[in-house]
Scaffold this active site. Structure first.
Site, PDB file in Angstrom:
ATOM      1  N   ASP A   1       3.131  -5.781 -15.880  1.00 44.38           N
ATOM      2  CA  ASP A   1       1.980  -5.715 -14.974  1.00 44.38           C
ATOM      3  C   ASP A   1       1.162  -4.465 -15.297  1.00 44.38           C
ATOM      4  O   ASP A   1       0.817  -3.685 -14.408  1.00 44.38           O
ATOM      5  CB  ASP A   1       2.466  -5.696 -13.519  1.00 44.38           C
ATOM      6  CG  ASP A   1       1.359  -6.052 -12.532  1.00 44.38           C
ATOM      7  OD1 ASP A   1       0.352  -6.647 -12.968  1.00 44.38           O
ATOM      8  OD2 ASP A   1       1.494  -5.743 -11.336  1.00 44.38           O
TER       9      ASP A   1
ATOM     10  N   GLN B   1       0.842  -1.189   0.000  1.00 46.11           N
ATOM     11  CA  GLN B   1       0.000   0.000   0.000  1.00 46.11           C
ATOM     12  C   GLN B   1       0.874   1.235   0.000  1.00 46.11           C
ATOM     13  O   GLN B   1       2.062   1.170   0.308  1.00 46.11           O
ATOM     14  CB  GLN B   1      -0.969   0.009   1.178  1.00 46.11           C
ATOM     15  CG  GLN B   1      -0.389   0.227   2.541  1.00 46.11           C
ATOM     16  CD  GLN B   1      -1.469   0.103   3.623  1.00 46.11           C
ATOM     17  OE1 GLN B   1      -2.432  -0.658   3.501  1.00 46.11           O
ATOM     18  NE2 GLN B   1      -1.319   0.852   4.697  1.00 46.11           N
TER      19      GLN B   1
END
Length: 535
Positions: free
Chosen positions: A288, A138
């Site tokens: 990604d 995060q």
């Protein structure tokens, strides 16, 4: 088997039961013998309460509860709107950057442990509430003491044991499939899982991500296509990454992009160009590229620039793979199915004894109905699925080293069609590939490759000479202490040098059709032998 892996299996089973994922599975058009398995599941023997969730929400929450490996799977699926119902695709999109965050106080503790300093000693401002949260880490907004606006990325705690148990089950499934099914062996499931294991563990190392981001930034320095944020190396650690904060619109925020009058056609085409530039020019590609990792700059909407973050997963290709892919794409879009079949045989994807005519006919049967549609309606996802249907007949093998590339191409295609539904993937990629193919055989490139080959000659010659000396040692007693070099020694050395140069040139230009590289190899070996023999 480890106890943790057994506990993880029961955890997966509970999630499947809680969110009724078995109902989603048995709603698919499966063979009768698979559908009959539903009667063997004990939890289906009793009445169950109706689930107050849509099927998309149930799938999203299940993947979210199961952790990073399953969340990654959902992120990939979310970009394939041509393969998924809209309600499921919309729900899976929430997995991109809206995964529930972990305790911010724990994040602060982890950051301070990694940096070896208090937050207040490094940052003049640190936002305790996360800016975004994903499957592996995060992000918190902050400001350095020197005034730069940054984001601080911290890896979620306790991921390795969960990933390890998930991978253990994936390996068990892959090995079982290889043992029981000849078709599965063609797909190399164990190799695929091994590659994914390396990829997911690499993603936990933020120093590796920082290095990847720096390389990608250098590759596109000054480019109008792509911007990569600056990395602040002084504050990067294995589980903490500090980088420049970027301001842009998320690539899936179509309303905001329309409000600033973004050229959507150019945006979609530039996404394709970025992909092919990374793959063929740099052989270093962001693997990604789901929408949560891609933003669009607000500076010049008439000439939109992408912003890429999260470079934890990157891929690369060998020159042979690059050449093979480019030639295959050209042949595929020209409907030269014989060439496609021959390339598959030459590359080893199918056995060398495959009958070319039969394989060509099978490829034509798969591809021709697709090309009856306009190019903009052709889905690579559907093409790949139909091509794999030929695996059972022709023993076509999946190449694990290309799995990341296939995944990235599917992501790019899905994203491009979402931005601009009329995107013509081939017309966008063709000019780039043609230019790349021309540059490969340009005099400048040939000279550069020849120079590289020539630089290796002294090393190769030394290795060859050492090898020949070792091979001749058993007979050394019968040889005189000194042998006078014949008068034609200089001529043989010159001849050997000519063979080496010719072999290097031939290897640089490429294989001679079906003959391959062996003529170049013969010239190099003969030339080195003549040089060493007379040295």
């Amino acid at each position: 088997m480890k106890l943790l892996a057994i506990r993880r299996l029961f955890r997966i089973q509970r999630v499947v039961i809680r969110y009724r994922l078995d109902d989603l599975l048995f709603a698919l058009p499966l063979p009768w013998w698979l559908l009959s398995l539903r009667y063997a599941l004990p939890w289906r023997w009793f009445p169950r309460k109706k689930l107050e969730l849509s099927r998309g929400a149930a799938l999203r929450l299940a993947l979210q509860d199961l952790g990073p490996i399953f969340i990654k799977f959902g992120q990939i699926l979310s970009t394939r709107r041509d393969l998924l119902p809209p309600d499921i695709a919309d729900e899976l999109m929430l997995l991109q950057d809206r995964v529930p965050p972990f305790d911010p106080e724990l994040a602060v503790k982890l950051i301070e442990e990694q940096l070896g300093a208090k937050i207040s000693e490094v940052f003049s401002r640190f936002d305790i509430e996360p800016l975004a949260s994903a499957s592996v880490a995060q992000v918190h907004a902050a400001k350095l003491k020197t005034g730069e606006e940054v984001v601080v990325k911290v890896v979620r705690p306790g991921l390795k044991p969960i990933i390890g148990s998930d991978l253990a089950w994936l390996f068990i499934l892959a090995k079982t499939a290889e043992r029981l099914s000849a078709d599965a062996r063609l797909l190399h499931p164990v190799d695929v899982v091994s590659d994914y294991e390396k990829t997911i563990y690499d993603e936990l190392d933020l120093l590796r991500e920082a290095a990847n981001a720096s390389q990608l930034k250098r590759n596109f320095e000054g480019s109008p296509l792509l911007y990569v944020p600056q990395i602040y190396w002084d504050w990067c650690r294995p589980k903490v990454l500090v980088m420049e904060r970027i301001y842009g619109l998320q690539v899936t925020d179509l309303a905001a992009l329309a409000d600033q009058r973004t050229d959507m056609k150019l945006l979609a085409e530039r996404g394709v160009e970025i992909f092919f530039t990374q793959v063929f020019r740099d052989s270093f590609f962001h693997a990604d590229m789901h929408p949560g990792n891609i933003f669009v700059s607000t500076v010049s909407p008439w000439s939109p620039q992408y912003i890429a973050i999260d470079c934890g997963i990157v891929g690369s290709l060998t020159p042979e793979d690059q050449d093979y892919l480019a030639r295959n794409l050209f042949a595929f879009f020209k409907r030269d199915y014989r060439r496609v079949a021959q390339l598959h045989i030459d590359s080893g994807w199918v056995p060398a004894n495959t009958k070319l005519n039969e394989f060509e006919a099978a490829i034509r049967t798969v591809c021709e109905p697709i090309f009856e549609k306009p190019l903009k309606e052709i889905s690579f996802g559907q093409v790949l699925m139909r091509l794999f249907q030929t695996a059972r007949r022709f023993n076509m093998e999946v190449q694990p080293q290309l799995v990341l590339l296939q995944k990235t191409l599917l992501n790019i295609e899905g994203l491009g069609r979402q931005l601009y539904p009329d995107l013509d993937l081939w017309s966008t990629a063709q000019p780039f590939l043609e230019r790349w193919m021309r540059e490969r055989v340009s005099p400048k490139t040939l000279l550069r490759n020849l120079h590289s080959q020539v630089e290796q000659i002294p090393h190769l010659a030394g290795m060859t000479r050492d090898l020949l000396e070792r091979m001749s040692q058993p007979h050394a007693k019968n040889q005189p202490l000194a042998v006078r070099e014949p008068r034609d020694g200089w001529f043989l050395r010159l001849l050997g040098a000519g063979h080496v140069v010719a072999g290097a040139l031939l290897a640089t230009v490429g294989p001679l059709g079906s003959i391959g590289y062996w003529p170049a190899g013969i010239l190099l070996v003969v030339g080195l032998y003549l040089i060493v023999r007379r040295s």
